[in-house]
Design an enzyme around this catalytic site. Structure first.
Site, PDB file in Angstrom:
ATOM      1  N   LYS A 156      -4.192   3.940   7.890  1.00 21.94           N
ATOM      2  CA  LYS A 156      -2.964   4.242   8.328  1.00 21.94           C
ATOM      3  C   LYS A 156      -2.318   3.267   9.267  1.00 21.94           C
ATOM      4  O   LYS A 156      -2.644   3.183  10.557  1.00 21.94           O
ATOM      5  CB  LYS A 156      -2.782   5.558   8.938  1.00 21.94           C
ATOM      6  CG  LYS A 156      -1.264   6.154   9.000  1.00 21.94           C
ATOM      7  CD  LYS A 156      -1.386   7.388   9.441  1.00 21.94           C
ATOM      8  CE  LYS A 156       0.015   8.139   9.675  1.00 21.94           C
ATOM      9  NZ  LYS A 156       0.566   8.125   8.567  1.00 21.94           N
ATOM     10  N   ALA A 157      -1.946   1.934   8.596  1.00 21.22           N
ATOM     11  CA  ALA A 157      -1.647   0.762   9.408  1.00 21.22           C
ATOM     12  C   ALA A 157      -0.164   0.372   9.269  1.00 21.22           C
ATOM     13  O   ALA A 157       0.383   0.820   8.538  1.00 21.22           O
ATOM     14  CB  ALA A 157      -2.428  -0.555   8.721  1.00 21.22           C
TER      15      ALA A 157
END
Length: 308
Positions: A156-157
């Site tokens: 989850k960047a």
């Protein structure tokens, strides 16, 4: 936008306006951040943060993938989440822990400090005030998700969400409530920032993590609740046209919660409203927060950690 009063940044609660970072920070230029979206719900037993520990564990996993060394341990970050909600006087809220490469060197592989913040604000239904009941109209985006071995979809960047922005903004521009992305294979992936579930003959079908999607914690919650209540769940590759053929369709995520989809590309889904299975999943999910659904897994983590 009405901003809250307090935020946690690098170990300290401070006024929202003072939580600043330099314009030359690495994350601003290269997307080198990882983050989480978490909700706190006001339950009959007091405010509780939903799956706080699992969300922050995923934050550390995302950071490990991108070699971002978070300078705080999990207990400290969990405590920061609780503290910032309490300090703002919220009983229900959305939380955003974020770790990012700050000001240091200027190259792609430059060494920089890692800054960490936890923000919280009050959020209603992400896709609109009445969508949990009425559903939304969605479209399949012209933008595809990234191919395997290009960008890790399992992290989850921040940089990953450039893809989601293209999908979401295209959908809004065309008059739809949300966009749906295909993977590089041409098969279904996920929404702009939500996982997908299709219903066929009473069973839930959802795309696998290999379809360039984030393995959502809400997704896992739905799978667990469904199986525990006799609803079959099948993880499988799904072609685009199944969006037009399914009996029911909904998307899910921390922000979107469980949002029915009533049409795709102008084609009505099922009856054009949330069906029986979708309603059952909504009841089970929201029942966690009003006491109708048991919580044997300890997903509700009290705002007061000593209450656990």
């Amino acid at each position: 936008m009405h901003y809250p009063e307090w935020i946690w940044q690098n170990g300290t609660i401070k006024p929202w306006a003072e939580a600043t970072t330099h314009v030359m920070s690495h994350a601003l230029h290269y997307g080198s951040s990882v983050f989480e979206g978490i909700r706190c719900y006001d339950t009959p037993n007091g405010p509780a943060i939903f799956r706080l520990t699992e969300h922050n564990q995923r934050l550390y996993a995302s950071a490990r993938i991108h070699e971002i060394e978070i300078p705080y341990d999990l207990d400290t970050l969990n405590a920061a989440c609780r503290e910032v909600v309490r300090r703002n006087g919220f009983r229900s809220a959305y939380l955003r822990p974020v770790a990012y490469r700050g000001l240091g060197g200027f190259g792609l592989s430059a060494d920089t400090p890692v800054d960490v913040a936890v923000a919280t604000w009050q959020m209603g239904a992400y896709l609109g005030d009445d969508v949990l009941e009425a559903g939304i109209d969605a479209c399949v985006s012209s933008w595809q998700r990234f191919a395997p071995n290009t960008i890790p979809a399992g992290a989850k960047a921040g940089g990953n969400y450039l893809s989601g922005q293209l999908v979401a903004r295209e959908a809004r521009r065309l008059g739809f409530g949300e966009g749906i992305a295909l993977a590089s294979t041409g098969l279904l992936s996920e929404g702009a920032g939500e996982n997908l579930f299709l219903v066929f003959d009473g069973a839930l079908h959802t795309t696998p993590v290999s379809a360039a999607l984030l393995n959502g914690i809400t997704r896992h919650t739905i799978i667990t609740l469904a199986r525990a209540n006799g609803i079959e769940v099948i993880e499988r590759d799904l072609p685009r046209e199944y969006l037009y053929l399914c009996d029911e369709l909904f998307m899910c995520g921390t922000a979107a919660e469980i949002t029915p989809i009533r049409s795709v590309d102008g084609r009505q889904v099922g009856s054009g409203r949330a069906g029986d299975v979708t309603r059952r999943i909504q009841d089970l999910f929201f029942g966690l927060f009003d006491g109708r659904t048991a919580d044997p897994h300890g997903w509700l983590e009290p705002l007061d950690a000593d209450a656990r």
